[in-house]
Design a protein around this motif. Structure first.
Motif, PDB file in Angstrom:
ATOM      1  N   ASP A   4     -21.704  21.418 -16.734  1.00 51.10           N
ATOM      2  CA  ASP A   4     -21.495  20.759 -18.025  1.00 51.10           C
ATOM      3  C   ASP A   4     -21.119  19.289 -17.840  1.00 51.10           C
ATOM      4  O   ASP A   4     -21.542  18.423 -18.605  1.00 51.10           O
ATOM      5  CB  ASP A   4     -20.446  21.496 -18.864  1.00 51.10           C
ATOM      6  N   SER A   5     -20.370  18.988 -16.794  1.00 51.50           N
ATOM      7  CA  SER A   5     -20.007  17.607 -16.502  1.00 51.50           C
ATOM      8  C   SER A   5     -21.232  16.789 -16.101  1.00 51.50           C
ATOM      9  O   SER A   5     -21.411  15.646 -16.540  1.00 51.50           O
ATOM     10  CB  SER A   5     -18.962  17.568 -15.387  1.00 51.50           C
ATOM     11  N   LEU A   6     -22.105  17.378 -15.275  1.00 47.28           N
ATOM     12  CA  LEU A   6     -23.328  16.697 -14.851  1.00 47.28           C
ATOM     13  C   LEU A   6     -24.249  16.442 -16.040  1.00 47.28           C
ATOM     14  O   LEU A   6     -24.780  15.346 -16.198  1.00 47.28           O
ATOM     15  CB  LEU A   6     -24.053  17.523 -13.785  1.00 47.28           C
ATOM     16  N   GLU A   7     -24.411  17.440 -16.902  1.00 49.72           N
ATOM     17  CA  GLU A   7     -25.278  17.283 -18.068  1.00 49.72           C
ATOM     18  C   GLU A   7     -24.737  16.217 -19.017  1.00 49.72           C
ATOM     19  O   GLU A   7     -25.496  15.425 -19.570  1.00 49.72           O
ATOM     20  CB  GLU A   7     -25.450  18.624 -18.782  1.00 49.72           C
ATOM     21  N   LYS A   8     -23.429  16.176 -19.183  1.00 53.77           N
ATOM     22  CA  LYS A   8     -22.806  15.161 -20.036  1.00 53.77           C
ATOM     23  C   LYS A   8     -23.032  13.767 -19.441  1.00 53.77           C
ATOM     24  O   LYS A   8     -23.359  12.821 -20.160  1.00 53.77           O
ATOM     25  CB  LYS A   8     -21.311  15.445 -20.173  1.00 53.77           C
ATOM     26  N   PHE A   9     -22.879  13.642 -18.120  1.00 59.21           N
ATOM     27  CA  PHE A   9     -23.095  12.354 -17.454  1.00 59.21           C
ATOM     28  C   PHE A   9     -24.543  11.899 -17.595  1.00 59.21           C
ATOM     29  O   PHE A   9     -24.808  10.740 -17.881  1.00 59.21           O
ATOM     30  CB  PHE A   9     -22.723  12.458 -15.966  1.00 59.21           C
ATOM     31  N   LEU A  10     -25.483  12.813 -17.417  1.00 55.45           N
ATOM     32  CA  LEU A  10     -26.902  12.464 -17.508  1.00 55.45           C
ATOM     33  C   LEU A  10     -27.314  12.105 -18.936  1.00 55.45           C
ATOM     34  O   LEU A  10     -28.253  11.339 -19.130  1.00 55.45           O
ATOM     35  CB  LEU A  10     -27.765  13.616 -16.993  1.00 55.45           C
ATOM     36  N   ALA A  11     -26.602  12.641 -19.934  1.00 56.86           N
ATOM     37  CA  ALA A  11     -26.928  12.366 -21.326  1.00 56.86           C
ATOM     38  C   ALA A  11     -26.431  10.992 -21.774  1.00 56.86           C
ATOM     39  O   ALA A  11     -26.946  10.439 -22.741  1.00 56.86           O
ATOM     40  CB  ALA A  11     -26.336  13.443 -22.226  1.00 56.86           C
TER      41      ALA A  11
END
Length: 87
Positions: free
Chosen positions: A51-58
């Motif tokens: 979830d942290s990676l997806e938030k960063f990529l968004a």
């Protein structure tokens, strides 16, 4: 270090996260050390919460530095002619 692991969250190893995100393993580890990404370290290896990676990529990010500006074909041809005239 194992006490910091949140077992309710899914995570990826840095190689898996690098493949999924297109970012390098070294850059991901740097982001984890800085606290930009959430995750944990097991020995020498890092794991990233998905979830942290997806938030960063968004989130929008600035692009990196650009390479040198290439001269146009006409300018290169003009410089070549100028250099030949000097010889």
């Amino acid at each position: 270090m194992l006490k910091d692991i949140d077992t309710n969250r899914k995570y990826l190893t840095t190689p898996q996260a690098a493949e999924r995100s297109g970012l390098s393993k070294v850059y991901l580890a740097q982001l984890l050390r800085k606290g930009t990404l959430e995750g944990f370290q097991v020995g020498r290896d890092w794991c990233v919460y998905t979830d942290s990676l997806e938030k960063f990529l968004a989130t929008p990010r600035k692009s990196g530095p650009k390479g040198p500006i290439k001269k146009s074909a006409q300018k290169q041809q003009d410089e070549t002619l100028t250099n030949e005239n000097k010889v």
